[in-house]
Design a protein around this motif. Structure first.
Motif, PDB file in Angstrom:
ATOM      1  N   ARG A   1       0.961  -1.060   0.283  1.00 20.21           N
ATOM      2  CA  ARG A   1      -0.412   0.046   0.101  1.00 20.21           C
ATOM      3  C   ARG A   1       0.750   1.145  -0.065  1.00 20.21           C
ATOM      4  O   ARG A   1       2.333   1.551   1.314  1.00 20.21           O
ATOM      5  CB  ARG A   1      -0.837   0.133   0.998  1.00 20.21           C
ATOM      6  N   SER A   2       0.714   2.260  -1.262  1.00 20.51           N
ATOM      7  CA  SER A   2       1.494   3.684  -0.659  1.00 20.51           C
ATOM      8  C   SER A   2       1.157   4.541   0.072  1.00 20.51           C
ATOM      9  O   SER A   2       0.157   4.318   0.157  1.00 20.51           O
ATOM     10  CB  SER A   2       1.806   3.719  -2.286  1.00 20.51           C
ATOM     11  N   ARG A   3       2.762   5.400   0.316  1.00 21.65           N
ATOM     12  CA  ARG A   3       1.851   6.674   1.365  1.00 21.65           C
ATOM     13  C   ARG A   3       1.105   7.648   0.132  1.00 21.65           C
ATOM     14  O   ARG A   3       1.698   7.580  -0.534  1.00 21.65           O
ATOM     15  CB  ARG A   3       3.396   7.035   1.957  1.00 21.65           C
ATOM     16  N   PRO A   4       0.180   7.865   1.303  1.00 21.61           N
ATOM     17  CA  PRO A   4       0.095   9.258   0.685  1.00 21.61           C
ATOM     18  C   PRO A   4       0.890  10.141   0.427  1.00 21.61           C
ATOM     19  O   PRO A   4       1.830  10.568   1.327  1.00 21.61           O
ATOM     20  CB  PRO A   4      -1.374   9.494   1.762  1.00 21.61           C
ATOM     21  N   GLN A   5       0.734  10.903  -1.010  1.00 19.60           N
ATOM     22  CA  GLN A   5       1.962  11.807  -1.492  1.00 19.60           C
ATOM     23  C   GLN A   5       1.452  13.694  -0.440  1.00 19.60           C
ATOM     24  O   GLN A   5       0.060  13.956  -0.502  1.00 19.60           O
ATOM     25  CB  GLN A   5       1.277  12.079  -3.172  1.00 19.60           C
ATOM     26  N   ARG A   6       2.341  13.376   0.609  1.00 19.08           N
ATOM     27  CA  ARG A   6       1.865  14.302   1.228  1.00 19.08           C
ATOM     28  C   ARG A   6       2.648  15.851   0.805  1.00 19.08           C
ATOM     29  O   ARG A   6       2.773  17.135   1.048  1.00 19.08           O
ATOM     30  CB  ARG A   6       2.487  14.622   2.990  1.00 19.08           C
ATOM     31  N   SER A  83       9.465  21.941  -2.263  1.00 17.07           N
ATOM     32  CA  SER A  83       8.326  21.373  -2.023  1.00 17.07           C
ATOM     33  C   SER A  83       7.559  22.360  -1.457  1.00 17.07           C
ATOM     34  O   SER A  83       7.559  22.945  -0.312  1.00 17.07           O
ATOM     35  CB  SER A  83       9.056  19.960  -1.466  1.00 17.07           C
ATOM     36  N   ILE A  84       5.923  21.646  -0.991  1.00 17.87           N
ATOM     37  CA  ILE A  84       5.184  22.486  -0.332  1.00 17.87           C
ATOM     38  C   ILE A  84       4.121  21.866  -0.368  1.00 17.87           C
ATOM     39  O   ILE A  84       3.766  20.434  -0.556  1.00 17.87           O
ATOM     40  CB  ILE A  84       4.153  23.901  -1.342  1.00 17.87           C
ATOM     41  N   VAL A  85       4.556  21.870   1.312  1.00 22.92           N
ATOM     42  CA  VAL A  85       3.874  20.870   2.295  1.00 22.92           C
ATOM     43  C   VAL A  85       2.460  21.505   3.738  1.00 22.92           C
ATOM     44  O   VAL A  85       2.643  22.489   3.856  1.00 22.92           O
ATOM     45  CB  VAL A  85       4.675  20.241   3.415  1.00 22.92           C
ATOM     46  N   GLU A  86       1.805  20.608   3.944  1.00 26.22           N
ATOM     47  CA  GLU A  86       0.619  21.498   4.921  1.00 26.22           C
ATOM     48  C   GLU A  86       1.446  21.794   5.863  1.00 26.22           C
ATOM     49  O   GLU A  86       2.166  20.561   6.539  1.00 26.22           O
ATOM     50  CB  GLU A  86      -0.488  20.719   4.751  1.00 26.22           C
ATOM     51  N   ALA A  87       0.876  22.754   6.739  1.00 30.48           N
ATOM     52  CA  ALA A  87       1.794  22.177   7.763  1.00 30.48           C
ATOM     53  C   ALA A  87       1.581  21.849   8.516  1.00 30.48           C
ATOM     54  O   ALA A  87       2.440  21.338   9.439  1.00 30.48           O
ATOM     55  CB  ALA A  87       1.947  24.359   8.294  1.00 30.48           C
ATOM     56  N   GLU A  88       0.328  21.114   8.896  1.00 30.02           N
ATOM     57  CA  GLU A  88       0.364  20.288   9.730  1.00 30.02           C
ATOM     58  C   GLU A  88       0.951  19.020   9.219  1.00 30.02           C
ATOM     59  O   GLU A  88       0.562  18.079   9.747  1.00 30.02           O
ATOM     60  CB  GLU A  88      -1.208  19.940   9.396  1.00 30.02           C
ATOM     61  N   LEU A  90       3.846  18.391   8.568  1.00 30.34           N
ATOM     62  CA  LEU A  90       4.844  18.182   8.066  1.00 30.34           C
ATOM     63  C   LEU A  90       5.940  17.932   9.106  1.00 30.34           C
ATOM     64  O   LEU A  90       6.868  17.182   8.352  1.00 30.34           O
ATOM     65  CB  LEU A  90       5.523  19.415   8.615  1.00 30.34           C
ATOM     66  N   ALA A  91       5.406  17.702  10.135  1.00 38.75           N
ATOM     67  CA  ALA A  91       5.705  16.665  11.626  1.00 38.75           C
ATOM     68  C   ALA A  91       5.535  15.417  10.309  1.00 38.75           C
ATOM     69  O   ALA A  91       6.920  14.383  10.949  1.00 38.75           O
ATOM     70  CB  ALA A  91       4.932  16.515  12.673  1.00 38.75           C
ATOM     71  N   THR A  92       4.696  14.604   9.632  1.00 36.85           N
ATOM     72  CA  THR A  92       4.659  12.892   9.487  1.00 36.85           C
ATOM     73  C   THR A  92       5.907  13.210   7.767  1.00 36.85           C
ATOM     74  O   THR A  92       6.549  12.203   8.070  1.00 36.85           O
ATOM     75  CB  THR A  92       3.308  12.913   8.539  1.00 36.85           C
ATOM     76  N   ILE A  94       8.431  14.748   8.014  1.00 35.10           N
ATOM     77  CA  ILE A  94       9.683  14.693   8.467  1.00 35.10           C
ATOM     78  C   ILE A  94      10.244  13.220   9.294  1.00 35.10           C
ATOM     79  O   ILE A  94      11.382  13.095   9.300  1.00 35.10           O
ATOM     80  CB  ILE A  94       9.708  15.700   9.569  1.00 35.10           C
ATOM     81  N   THR A  95       9.555  12.627   9.737  1.00 35.11           N
ATOM     82  CA  THR A  95       9.236  11.545  10.123  1.00 35.11           C
ATOM     83  C   THR A  95       9.710  10.175   8.871  1.00 35.11           C
ATOM     84  O   THR A  95      10.300   9.883   9.268  1.00 35.11           O
ATOM     85  CB  THR A  95       8.240  10.786  10.809  1.00 35.11           C
ATOM     86  N   GLU A  96       8.807  10.435   8.147  1.00 27.64           N
ATOM     87  CA  GLU A  96       8.816   9.928   7.010  1.00 27.64           C
ATOM     88  C   GLU A  96      10.266   9.740   5.683  1.00 27.64           C
ATOM     89  O   GLU A  96      10.644   9.022   5.697  1.00 27.64           O
ATOM     90  CB  GLU A  96       7.644   9.794   6.005  1.00 27.64           C
ATOM     91  N   THR A  97      10.877  11.288   6.257  1.00 27.96           N
ATOM     92  CA  THR A  97      12.133  11.784   4.973  1.00 27.96           C
ATOM     93  C   THR A  97      13.016  12.028   6.141  1.00 27.96           C
ATOM     94  O   THR A  97      13.380  13.452   6.260  1.00 27.96           O
ATOM     95  CB  THR A  97      11.495  12.508   4.279  1.00 27.96           C
ATOM     96  N   PRO A  98      13.551  10.967   6.764  1.00 27.63           N
ATOM     97  CA  PRO A  98      14.633  11.449   8.005  1.00 27.63           C
ATOM     98  C   PRO A  98      15.939  12.298   7.317  1.00 27.63           C
ATOM     99  O   PRO A  98      16.412  13.542   7.733  1.00 27.63           O
ATOM    100  CB  PRO A  98      15.712  10.483   8.417  1.00 27.63           C
TER     101      PRO A  98
END
Length: 215
Positions: A1-6, A83-88, A90-92, A94-98
């Protein structure tokens, strides 16, 4: 199952707006390639830099704190990708991309230093200091060594674009550049291209700031 594109990565051409006042809230922007200019438009129509942001630097629209913020603008100084990410999210992300987390910390450290330096030099209100520090920032982020020991800034720079960066006007910037050239701190490399001596510019900025403090 692929991760959602954040995250969404967007390409901007030179001069293209990333966001303006009233737009971009709730998003975090991460520079991937190129250079983004973050700036504030002053009441008289001039503008002043809040940052020249290279790869791995994070930026965002101002938080409209108690209605006091008028909003910032961001534009691509050269062709860039962001790259643009929703502020909410961001933590996810960062966790997924060390590896992104490490790059962001380095970028944020540089950003804090730039903001502290900006605050210091705005207090001095000296055009020569603002110009010298902006040239140093450009040389540090977008410089290459020259045969005569200077650092060539690889971005095209008109006198008007420099004026826009430091909240001044073209005539004043031209005069200040001539003064810096006469002192050997800046060298013209042809149309819209210059080389600088970063160490000498730093000494010049410090001396100018100290002279203002003594008044």
């Amino acid at each position: 199952r692929s991760r959602p594109q954040r995250t969404t990565t967007v390409s901007f051409v030179k001069g293209q707006e990333v966001f303006g006042p009233g737009r971009g809230a709730g998003l975090i922007y991460i520079v991937r390639t190129g250079c983004i200019r973050l700036y504030k438009t002053l009441p008289d129509g001039r503008s002043i830099n809040l940052g020249l942001l290279g790869p791995n630097t994070v930026f965002a629209q101002e938080d409209p704190y108690e209605g006091l913020s008028t909003g910032a603008s961001a534009e691509a100084l050269v062709d860039s990708t962001v790259s643009i990410v929703e502020a909410e999210d961001l933590a996810t992300v960062i966790t997924e991309t060390p590896e992104l987390a490490s790059s962001m910390v380095q970028g944020m450290t540089r950003r804090l230093t730039e903001l502290q330096t900006l605050a210091e030099h705005l207090l001095v209100r000296d055009t020569s200091v603002r110009l010298a520090t902006t040239l140093m920032t450009l040389a540090r982020g977008f410089g290459r060594p020259t045969a005569d020991g200077l650092t060539a800034i690889t971005l095209p720079l008109t006198h008007q674009s420099l004026a826009n960066m430091i909240g001044s006007n073209r005539v004043t910037v031209t005069r200040k550049l001539i003064e810096l050239q006469e002192k050997g701190l800046v060298k013209s490399l042809g149309r819209n291209a210059i080389a600088v001596d970063p160490d000498a510019l730093l000494a010049h900025a410090q001396a100018a700031a100290d002279a203002k403090d003594d008044l």
